[in-house]
Design a protein around this motif. Structure first.
Motif, PDB file in Angstrom:
ATOM      1  N   GLU A 253      30.306  27.535  62.902  1.00  9.53           N
ATOM      2  CA  GLU A 253      28.849  27.679  62.939  1.00  9.53           C
ATOM      3  C   GLU A 253      28.208  26.613  63.821  1.00  9.53           C
ATOM      4  O   GLU A 253      27.241  26.889  64.535  1.00  9.53           O
ATOM      5  CB  GLU A 253      28.277  27.600  61.523  1.00  9.53           C
TER       6      GLU A 253
ATOM      7  N   ARG B 120      26.060  22.249  45.272  1.00  3.95           N
ATOM      8  CA  ARG B 120      25.192  22.290  46.463  1.00  3.95           C
ATOM      9  C   ARG B 120      24.464  20.969  46.643  1.00  3.95           C
ATOM     10  O   ARG B 120      24.363  20.455  47.757  1.00  3.95           O
ATOM     11  CB  ARG B 120      24.197  23.446  46.377  1.00  3.95           C
TER      12      ARG B 120
ATOM     13  N   ARG C 245      28.188  32.693  53.561  1.00  2.78           N
ATOM     14  CA  ARG C 245      27.166  31.732  53.978  1.00  2.78           C
ATOM     15  C   ARG C 245      25.964  31.874  53.053  1.00  2.78           C
ATOM     16  O   ARG C 245      25.479  32.973  52.801  1.00  2.78           O
ATOM     17  CB  ARG C 245      26.770  32.022  55.416  1.00  2.78           C
TER      18      ARG C 245
ATOM     19  N   SER D  13      30.898  22.779  53.449  1.00  7.51           N
ATOM     20  CA  SER D  13      30.037  22.557  54.600  1.00  7.51           C
ATOM     21  C   SER D  13      30.788  21.653  55.569  1.00  7.51           C
ATOM     22  O   SER D  13      31.817  21.070  55.212  1.00  7.51           O
ATOM     23  CB  SER D  13      28.735  21.892  54.139  1.00  7.51           C
TER      24      SER D  13
ATOM     25  N   PRO E  80      32.353  27.097  58.488  1.00  8.58           N
ATOM     26  CA  PRO E  80      31.225  26.188  58.770  1.00  8.58           C
ATOM     27  C   PRO E  80      31.405  25.394  60.062  1.00  8.58           C
ATOM     28  O   PRO E  80      30.430  25.110  60.757  1.00  8.58           O
ATOM     29  CB  PRO E  80      31.168  25.274  57.543  1.00  8.58           C
TER      30      PRO E  80
ATOM     31  N   SER F 267      26.312  22.119  59.011  1.00 10.94           N
ATOM     32  CA  SER F 267      26.423  23.571  58.875  1.00 10.94           C
ATOM     33  C   SER F 267      25.683  24.019  57.624  1.00 10.94           C
ATOM     34  O   SER F 267      25.257  23.197  56.792  1.00 10.94           O
ATOM     35  CB  SER F 267      27.894  23.981  58.759  1.00 10.94           C
ATOM     36  N   SER F 268      25.570  25.310  57.492  1.00  8.79           N
ATOM     37  CA  SER F 268      25.091  25.891  56.237  1.00  8.79           C
ATOM     38  C   SER F 268      26.106  25.584  55.144  1.00  8.79           C
ATOM     39  O   SER F 268      27.232  25.163  55.414  1.00  8.79           O
ATOM     40  CB  SER F 268      24.977  27.412  56.374  1.00  8.79           C
ATOM     41  N   HIS F 269      25.713  25.849  53.911  1.00 12.12           N
ATOM     42  CA  HIS F 269      26.657  25.797  52.798  1.00 12.12           C
ATOM     43  C   HIS F 269      27.321  27.166  52.694  1.00 12.12           C
ATOM     44  O   HIS F 269      26.689  28.190  52.926  1.00 12.12           O
ATOM     45  CB  HIS F 269      25.943  25.486  51.488  1.00 12.12           C
ATOM     46  N   TYR F 270      28.590  27.156  52.324  1.00 13.14           N
ATOM     47  CA  TYR F 270      29.365  28.379  52.154  1.00 13.14           C
ATOM     48  C   TYR F 270      29.948  28.403  50.754  1.00 13.14           C
ATOM     49  O   TYR F 270      30.486  27.391  50.285  1.00 13.14           O
ATOM     50  CB  TYR F 270      30.509  28.442  53.173  1.00 13.14           C
TER      51      TYR F 270
ATOM     52  N   GLU G 288      21.962  30.828  51.740  1.00 12.94           N
ATOM     53  CA  GLU G 288      20.636  30.476  52.253  1.00 12.94           C
ATOM     54  C   GLU G 288      20.451  28.964  52.154  1.00 12.94           C
ATOM     55  O   GLU G 288      20.998  28.320  51.283  1.00 12.94           O
ATOM     56  CB  GLU G 288      19.552  31.188  51.455  1.00 12.94           C
ATOM     57  N   SER G 289      19.642  28.436  53.038  1.00 13.80           N
ATOM     58  CA  SER G 289      19.380  26.991  53.041  1.00 13.80           C
ATOM     59  C   SER G 289      18.685  26.561  51.763  1.00 13.80           C
ATOM     60  O   SER G 289      17.872  27.301  51.199  1.00 13.80           O
ATOM     61  CB  SER G 289      18.510  26.605  54.230  1.00 13.80           C
TER      62      SER G 289
END
Length: 169
Positions: free
Chosen positions: A131, A16, A158, A57, A128, A38-41, A160-161
């Motif tokens: 998104e 991450r 997906r 991402s 992502p 995008s968010s991380h997946y 959480e940030s």
């Protein structure tokens, strides 16, 4: 300036953090502006299944770098993150950066193919990408949202940030 989309992935070390730092470094490239990320997946490995899950991402950028110069910069970021390109395909990696789209260009060169040749088959890219750009059209293939609807993306989760952190020096 050309709108481009870059896929980011990692499954070695602090993935991450590696993906987040790479996104910041991409945004800091010469003549380049990070539009959004995008968010991380959390995604299962593709190709070679006996390896850790990936963090993936996508970032959207505006750049005046030509495609080859952009690729060279991305390869430098990979090397700086510890990526060793040894010819093995689909294996574990500290960082993987791919040009997914470069404007509406179709590029078929020895070292670079855009749109990315497997983009329409890979949930870890399409989720992502959808998104942040679901209406974007992949040249010769269709809208991102439609491409995503054609594949099983159920194993792409997906995350959480991450809290904002200062980049490492």
């Amino acid at each position: 300036m050309t709108r481009a989309f870059i896929g980011l992935g990692s499954n070695l070390g602090d993935s991450r953090l590696a993906v987040a730092q790479a996104a910041r470094r991409i945004g800091a490239l010469p003549n380049t502006r990070l539009v959004r990320s995008s968010s991380h997946y959390l995604t299962p490995p593709w190709g070679l299944h006996e390896q850790p899950a990936f963090i993936n991402s996508v970032v959207e950028i505006d750049t005046s770098l030509d495609p080859r110069a952009l690729l060279d910069e991305l390869l430098r970021i990979e090397r700086d993150a510890g990526r060793v390109r040894d010819g093995a395909r689909w294996g574990p990696r500290a960082l993987d950066l791919d040009i997914l789209l470069y404007g509406e260009d179709i590029i078929c060169a020895a070292a670079l193919r855009v749109p990315h040749p497997y983009l329409a088959q890979r949930a870890f890219v399409l989720a992502p990408l959808a998104e942040i750009a679901s209406e974007c059209v992949v040249p010769g293939q269709g809208r991102v949202a439609d491409l995503l609807a054609r594949i099983d993306a159920g194993e792409c989760r997906r995350l959480e940030s991450l809290p904002e952190t200062e980049p490492s020096a």
